[in-house]
Design a protein around this motif. Sequence first.
Motif, PDB file in Angstrom:
ATOM      1  N   ALA A   1       0.819  -1.212   0.000  1.00  0.00           N
ATOM      2  CA  ALA A   1       0.000   0.000   0.000  1.00  0.00           C
ATOM      3  C   ALA A   1       0.852   1.261   0.000  1.00  0.00           C
ATOM      4  N   MET A   2       2.063   1.178   0.538  1.00  0.00           N
ATOM      5  CA  MET A   2       2.942   2.346   0.560  1.00  0.00           C
ATOM      6  C   MET A   2       3.309   2.809  -0.843  1.00  0.00           C
ATOM      7  N   ASN A   3       3.153   1.930  -1.841  1.00  0.00           N
ATOM      8  CA  ASN A   3       3.400   2.339  -3.225  1.00  0.00           C
ATOM      9  C   ASN A   3       2.449   3.440  -3.672  1.00  0.00           C
ATOM     10  N   PHE A   4       1.318   3.579  -2.959  1.00  0.00           N
ATOM     11  CA  PHE A   4       0.314   4.550  -3.366  1.00  0.00           C
ATOM     12  C   PHE A   4       0.523   5.913  -2.724  1.00  0.00           C
ATOM     13  N   ASN A   5       1.664   6.117  -2.084  1.00  0.00           N
ATOM     14  CA  ASN A   5       1.967   7.444  -1.550  1.00  0.00           C
ATOM     15  C   ASN A   5       2.118   8.463  -2.663  1.00  0.00           C
ATOM     16  N   ASN A   6       2.601   8.018  -3.820  1.00  0.00           N
ATOM     17  CA  ASN A   6       2.890   8.944  -4.909  1.00  0.00           C
ATOM     18  C   ASN A   6       2.140   8.619  -6.200  1.00  0.00           C
ATOM     19  N   THR A   7       1.215   7.698  -6.153  1.00  0.00           N
ATOM     20  CA  THR A   7       0.469   7.331  -7.354  1.00  0.00           C
ATOM     21  C   THR A   7      -0.894   6.787  -6.946  1.00  0.00           C
ATOM     22  N   ASP A   8      -1.823   6.720  -7.903  1.00  0.00           N
ATOM     23  CA  ASP A   8      -3.128   6.155  -7.581  1.00  0.00           C
ATOM     24  C   ASP A   8      -3.333   4.787  -8.204  1.00  0.00           C
ATOM     25  N   LYS A   9      -2.282   4.233  -8.839  1.00  0.00           N
ATOM     26  CA  LYS A   9      -2.421   2.895  -9.415  1.00  0.00           C
ATOM     27  C   LYS A   9      -1.062   2.245  -9.616  1.00  0.00           C
ATOM     28  N   ILE A  10      -1.081   0.927  -9.588  1.00  0.00           N
ATOM     29  CA  ILE A  10       0.079   0.109  -9.948  1.00  0.00           C
ATOM     30  C   ILE A  10      -0.325  -0.642 -11.202  1.00  0.00           C
ATOM     31  N   ASP A  11       0.352  -0.371 -12.302  1.00  0.00           N
ATOM     32  CA  ASP A  11      -0.075  -0.909 -13.595  1.00  0.00           C
ATOM     33  C   ASP A  11       0.012  -2.430 -13.678  1.00  0.00           C
ATOM     34  N   ASP A  12       0.984  -3.040 -12.989  1.00  0.00           N
ATOM     35  CA  ASP A  12       1.107  -4.501 -13.003  1.00  0.00           C
ATOM     36  C   ASP A  12       1.532  -4.959 -11.613  1.00  0.00           C
ATOM     37  N   ILE A  13       0.589  -5.502 -10.882  1.00  0.00           N
ATOM     38  CA  ILE A  13       0.847  -5.874  -9.499  1.00  0.00           C
ATOM     39  C   ILE A  13       1.878  -6.991  -9.378  1.00  0.00           C
ATOM     40  N   THR A  14       2.092  -7.722 -10.467  1.00  0.00           N
ATOM     41  CA  THR A  14       3.052  -8.834 -10.433  1.00  0.00           C
ATOM     42  C   THR A  14       4.490  -8.367 -10.576  1.00  0.00           C
ATOM     43  N   LYS A  15       4.700  -7.058 -10.821  1.00  0.00           N
ATOM     44  CA  LYS A  15       6.055  -6.580 -11.121  1.00  0.00           C
ATOM     45  C   LYS A  15       6.578  -5.592 -10.081  1.00  0.00           C
ATOM     46  N   ILE A  16       6.108  -5.712  -8.835  1.00  0.00           N
ATOM     47  CA  ILE A  16       6.618  -4.808  -7.795  1.00  0.00           C
ATOM     48  C   ILE A  16       7.345  -5.576  -6.701  1.00  0.00           C
ATOM     49  N   GLY A  17       7.738  -6.797  -7.014  1.00  0.00           N
ATOM     50  CA  GLY A  17       8.578  -7.546  -6.089  1.00  0.00           C
ATOM     51  C   GLY A  17       7.866  -8.395  -5.069  1.00  0.00           C
ATOM     52  N   ILE A  18       6.549  -8.614  -5.217  1.00  0.00           N
ATOM     53  CA  ILE A  18       5.834  -9.490  -4.286  1.00  0.00           C
ATOM     54  C   ILE A  18       6.119 -10.936  -4.663  1.00  0.00           C
ATOM     55  N   PRO A  19       6.503 -11.783  -3.701  1.00  0.00           N
ATOM     56  CA  PRO A  19       6.683 -13.207  -4.004  1.00  0.00           C
ATOM     57  C   PRO A  19       5.400 -13.775  -4.613  1.00  0.00           C
ATOM     58  N   PRO A  20       5.490 -14.491  -5.728  1.00  0.00           N
ATOM     59  CA  PRO A  20       4.290 -14.991  -6.423  1.00  0.00           C
ATOM     60  C   PRO A  20       3.320 -15.740  -5.515  1.00  0.00           C
ATOM     61  N   GLU A  21       3.855 -16.482  -4.542  1.00  0.00           N
ATOM     62  CA  GLU A  21       2.978 -17.270  -3.687  1.00  0.00           C
ATOM     63  C   GLU A  21       2.198 -16.402  -2.688  1.00  0.00           C
ATOM     64  N   LYS A  22       2.562 -15.124  -2.565  1.00  0.00           N
ATOM     65  CA  LYS A  22       1.883 -14.244  -1.608  1.00  0.00           C
ATOM     66  C   LYS A  22       0.943 -13.229  -2.270  1.00  0.00           C
ATOM     67  N   ILE A  23       0.973 -13.155  -3.602  1.00  0.00           N
ATOM     68  CA  ILE A  23       0.203 -12.118  -4.298  1.00  0.00           C
ATOM     69  C   ILE A  23      -1.287 -12.221  -3.975  1.00  0.00           C
ATOM     70  N   ASP A  24      -1.857 -13.414  -4.110  1.00  0.00           N
ATOM     71  CA  ASP A  24      -3.300 -13.567  -3.895  1.00  0.00           C
ATOM     72  C   ASP A  24      -3.706 -13.191  -2.476  1.00  0.00           C
ATOM     73  N   THR A  25      -2.918 -13.619  -1.493  1.00  0.00           N
ATOM     74  CA  THR A  25      -3.239 -13.316  -0.091  1.00  0.00           C
ATOM     75  C   THR A  25      -3.207 -11.817   0.166  1.00  0.00           C
ATOM     76  N   ILE A  26      -2.178 -11.143  -0.329  1.00  0.00           N
ATOM     77  CA  ILE A  26      -2.048  -9.700  -0.116  1.00  0.00           C
ATOM     78  C   ILE A  26      -3.144  -8.938  -0.852  1.00  0.00           C
ATOM     79  N   LEU A  27      -3.422  -9.349  -2.086  1.00  0.00           N
ATOM     80  CA  LEU A  27      -4.474  -8.686  -2.845  1.00  0.00           C
ATOM     81  C   LEU A  27      -5.826  -8.825  -2.154  1.00  0.00           C
ATOM     82  N   ASN A  28      -6.148 -10.017  -1.701  1.00  0.00           N
ATOM     83  CA  ASN A  28      -7.426 -10.229  -1.015  1.00  0.00           C
ATOM     84  C   ASN A  28      -7.535  -9.346   0.226  1.00  0.00           C
ATOM     85  N   GLU A  29      -6.445  -9.210   0.949  1.00  0.00           N
ATOM     86  CA  GLU A  29      -6.447  -8.392   2.156  1.00  0.00           C
ATOM     87  C   GLU A  29      -6.712  -6.922   1.816  1.00  0.00           C
TER      88      GLU A  29
END
Length: 426
Positions: free
Chosen positions: A343-371
């Motif tokens: 969420a800290m990525n949104f300090n300077n923007t209102d969107k992340i164009d590709d959530i898979t390309k900001i360094g989140i481990p692939p196995e954690k993406i779904d859990t973090i997104l759901n949260e």
Amino acid sequence: MLNTIADLLEALLKKEKDSLSKQNITHPGIIGDMYEGLTKEILNRAIFKGLNLSVRDGFVRGENGTLSKQIDCMIVEGDGELIPRTNHYIYDFENVIAIVEVKKNLFSDEISSAYANLVSFSEQFTPSEKMNIQFDDLIQPFQEITKKEFPHTKEELNKLDSISQIIYHHLVIMYAMPLRIIFGYYGFKTEKGLRDGYYKYLTEHLREYHYGPNSMPDLIICDNANIIKINQQPLQIQTLSNDFFTLFATSTKNPIYYLLMMLWYKIQFRYNLSPDMWDFDSYSIEQLKNYILTKLVKNPNSDYPPFGWAYNYVPMTDKELSNMPEPEDWKPFSISKEAFIVAMNFNNTDKIDDITKIGIPPEKIDTILNELLQTKLFILDGKKLICNAKALQLFMIGKHNYICDNNDGDFYIWLNKQNLGKKSEK
């Protein structure tokens, strides 16, 4: 201030209502005048001075010169045209803030006659590029309903699917329309009675013209029960299961509270007044009861119209309605450290164009997104994660990570209650 004034006006309303009920008057016209007069007094006390606003009755004129049916009460701007030898006025549609149809007794027949007057008013509305729209206020409901990024240009709008384009135009008209209120002093005895009565009326007419969401009243008051259209600030549209979103909810809270809330927002919106005018003296969240849900669907039986509104009634018993939880104090969302970092990525923007390309481990993406999505502060459009908060606030207290939309200043009220002062880390 909102709660305080609502309570004062409710006390006045109850006192005068009791007085009117004791009058030995049987003439229907005079009885109607008495209750319309009381409603006008309440509305006059509800509007702000210095804005050239007044409460009138009469007719509304459309762009093509046609007139509505006679309207019981209108909150209007300017002088209007006094109809000779009467106390009635004609106002152009663009100068109308709200209209109110008044009924001493509100049952199905009275709903029908009031609805007909509201429709005659709505027919004077002509969409145009001159409409006073704060498009920033459309972003949240549009993105919440469609799960698509809000289009800021015609080119972006035209690239969206047909349903998203219709939702966009639906919201534009909804925000441009003046308030439409049905005010009943007596009638259905219970909240359930009002819910069942209005739903029965709708089911008898849903296949007729003028029964889409934008044609329906914004507020129906019947004694101590209210039907509230969830269509504008500070009420937030929420999508539920199967893409249905709440169109109407009900409440037994002071009806003047909702009248003031909706009216003041329209005035704030029209005159670009400071949000400080709200000065909420309470930040508890009332548990509104879902009543009618809706969504736009493709018409399976015809090519015209190609799309229509589907409605879903939420049945509730008297016991269920009376056993709703007590109002809760507002509080921010507590989230995990991993979700907080994203969420800290949104300090300077209102969107992340590709959530898979900001360094989140692939196995954690779904859990973090759901949260994050469960907070209703974000939407996911394909791989694009979009912030749907007007004023995203991130802060840490000890080992806890919090997130909220602080557009209304609720965070500071909550923080003061925690005896931590107003300093926060974002």
